[in-house]
Write a protein that holds these residues in place. Structure first.
Motif, PDB file in Angstrom:
ATOM      1  N   THR A 283       0.704  -0.873  -0.094  1.00 50.79           N
ATOM      2  CA  THR A 283       0.309  -0.028   0.259  1.00 50.79           C
ATOM      3  C   THR A 283       1.053   1.653  -0.229  1.00 50.79           C
ATOM      4  N   HIS A 284      -0.034   2.331  -0.098  1.00 49.95           N
ATOM      5  CA  HIS A 284       0.639   3.359  -0.553  1.00 49.95           C
ATOM      6  C   HIS A 284       0.176   4.284   0.385  1.00 49.95           C
ATOM      7  N   PRO A 285       0.423   4.818   1.685  1.00 49.61           N
ATOM      8  CA  PRO A 285      -0.440   5.703   2.399  1.00 49.61           C
ATOM      9  C   PRO A 285      -0.856   6.732   1.934  1.00 49.61           C
ATOM     10  N   ARG A 286       0.334   7.686   1.220  1.00 47.28           N
ATOM     11  CA  ARG A 286      -0.054   8.823   1.337  1.00 47.28           C
ATOM     12  C   ARG A 286      -0.563   9.033  -1.075  1.00 47.28           C
ATOM     13  N   ALA A 287      -0.872   7.905  -1.646  1.00 46.36           N
ATOM     14  CA  ALA A 287      -0.735   8.319  -2.690  1.00 46.36           C
ATOM     15  C   ALA A 287      -1.681   7.235  -3.443  1.00 46.36           C
ATOM     16  N   THR A 288      -2.281   7.547  -4.931  1.00 46.69           N
ATOM     17  CA  THR A 288      -2.487   7.343  -5.637  1.00 46.69           C
ATOM     18  C   THR A 288      -1.909   6.742  -6.657  1.00 46.69           C
ATOM     19  N   GLU A 289      -2.302   5.385  -7.377  1.00 45.80           N
ATOM     20  CA  GLU A 289      -1.489   5.108  -8.491  1.00 45.80           C
ATOM     21  C   GLU A 289      -1.808   4.371  -9.807  1.00 45.80           C
TER      22      GLU A 289
ATOM     23  N   ALA B 113       2.997   5.252 -12.117  1.00 49.33           N
ATOM     24  CA  ALA B 113       2.810   7.034 -11.702  1.00 49.33           C
ATOM     25  C   ALA B 113       1.998   7.256  -9.890  1.00 49.33           C
ATOM     26  N   LEU B 114       3.104   8.078  -9.224  1.00 53.76           N
ATOM     27  CA  LEU B 114       2.438   8.148  -7.796  1.00 53.76           C
ATOM     28  C   LEU B 114       2.211   9.813  -7.846  1.00 53.76           C
ATOM     29  N   SER B 115       0.468  10.099  -7.254  1.00 52.22           N
ATOM     30  CA  SER B 115       0.907  11.618  -7.009  1.00 52.22           C
ATOM     31  C   SER B 115       0.590  11.931  -5.969  1.00 52.22           C
ATOM     32  N   SER B 116       2.100  11.491  -5.950  1.00 53.01           N
ATOM     33  CA  SER B 116       2.458  11.983  -4.334  1.00 53.01           C
ATOM     34  C   SER B 116       4.482  12.525  -4.372  1.00 53.01           C
ATOM     35  N   GLN B 117       5.005  13.371  -4.104  1.00 57.97           N
ATOM     36  CA  GLN B 117       6.376  13.048  -3.385  1.00 57.97           C
ATOM     37  C   GLN B 117       7.071  12.047  -3.133  1.00 57.97           C
ATOM     38  N   ASN B 118       6.611  12.214  -1.786  1.00 54.26           N
ATOM     39  CA  ASN B 118       7.135  11.129  -1.121  1.00 54.26           C
ATOM     40  C   ASN B 118       5.383  10.530  -0.635  1.00 54.26           C
TER      41      ASN B 118
END
Length: 207
Positions: free
Chosen positions: A99-105, A162-167
């Motif tokens: 999971t990516h806690p801070r981003a949509t992928e 591509a993810l919607s967060s720089q972190n």
């Protein structure tokens, strides 16, 4: 005097309206009204789909590998990938569940075939959405949800994420649960997974 009146009004507004929201948006947007049978949000000119009507195709798009006509003045064209043709944006070979806690992928398959999927949150019924992607397909994994990619083709696969967060962060589920340092008490995990503690100890040894 006018300045004092302005400051008084500003202070009143500050007390009336929250200036910050200290939580992330939910992966599936719904309104705060529990009494509304069909719950919608209207953001950036688009209605969110009722979560009960969501299907796996809302997170899938095919055909992006196909060239489009360029008979125009600038000699180029764009294949847009947005909420109009990939509704799941409203609101990330084998990649194990993570999971990516801070981003949509957003995942684009450049070559090969991948079985992909994600599981909704507890409040949304832990529903599994899966799809087999081929060259030129696009899939979106909502922010924070556990998801995976698995090569089901006969040759290596190439995909671009591509993810919607720089972190964005990343949490690989098995590593976190069974490979923590120090390890989680096997009795805790045995109760959580309803397994024999010896099975948990074996899993922890593998990680």
């Amino acid at each position: 005097m006018k300045n004092l009146s302005f400051l008084a009004v500003l202070s009143l507004l500050a007390l009336t309206f929250p200036l910050a929201i200290a939580s992330d948006q939910a992966p599936f947007k719904t309104s705060a009204s529990a009494s509304t049978p069909i719950r919608w949000f209207f953001v950036n000119g688009k209605f969110c789909k009722d979560p009960k009507l969501v299907t796996v195709d809302d997170f899938f798009m095919a055909g992006i590998q196909n060239a489009r006509p360029v008979a125009n003045a600038v000699g180029s064209n764009v294949t847009a990938v947005n909420v109009n043709n990939l509704p799941g944006l409203w609101g990330k070979w084998t990649k194990p569940p993570h999971t990516h806690p801070r981003a949509t992928e957003v995942l684009y398959v450049g070559h090969g075939a991948l079985l992909v999927g994600f599981v909704t949150s507890n409040g949304d019924g832990n529903s599994l959405f899966t799809k087999t992607l081929n060259t030129g397909d696009v899939f979106v994994f909502p922010e924070g949800l556990i998801h995976f990619q698995f090569n089901v083709g006969r040759s290596p696969a190439v995909a671009f994420a591509a993810l919607s967060s720089q972190n964005p962060g990343v949490v690989t589920i098995a590593n976190s649960v069974f490979g923590s340092n120090p390890v989680i008490d096997p009795n805790v995990l045995a109760r959580a997974f309803q397994l024999d503690p010896r099975v948990i100890i074996d899993l922890q040894a593998k990680f």
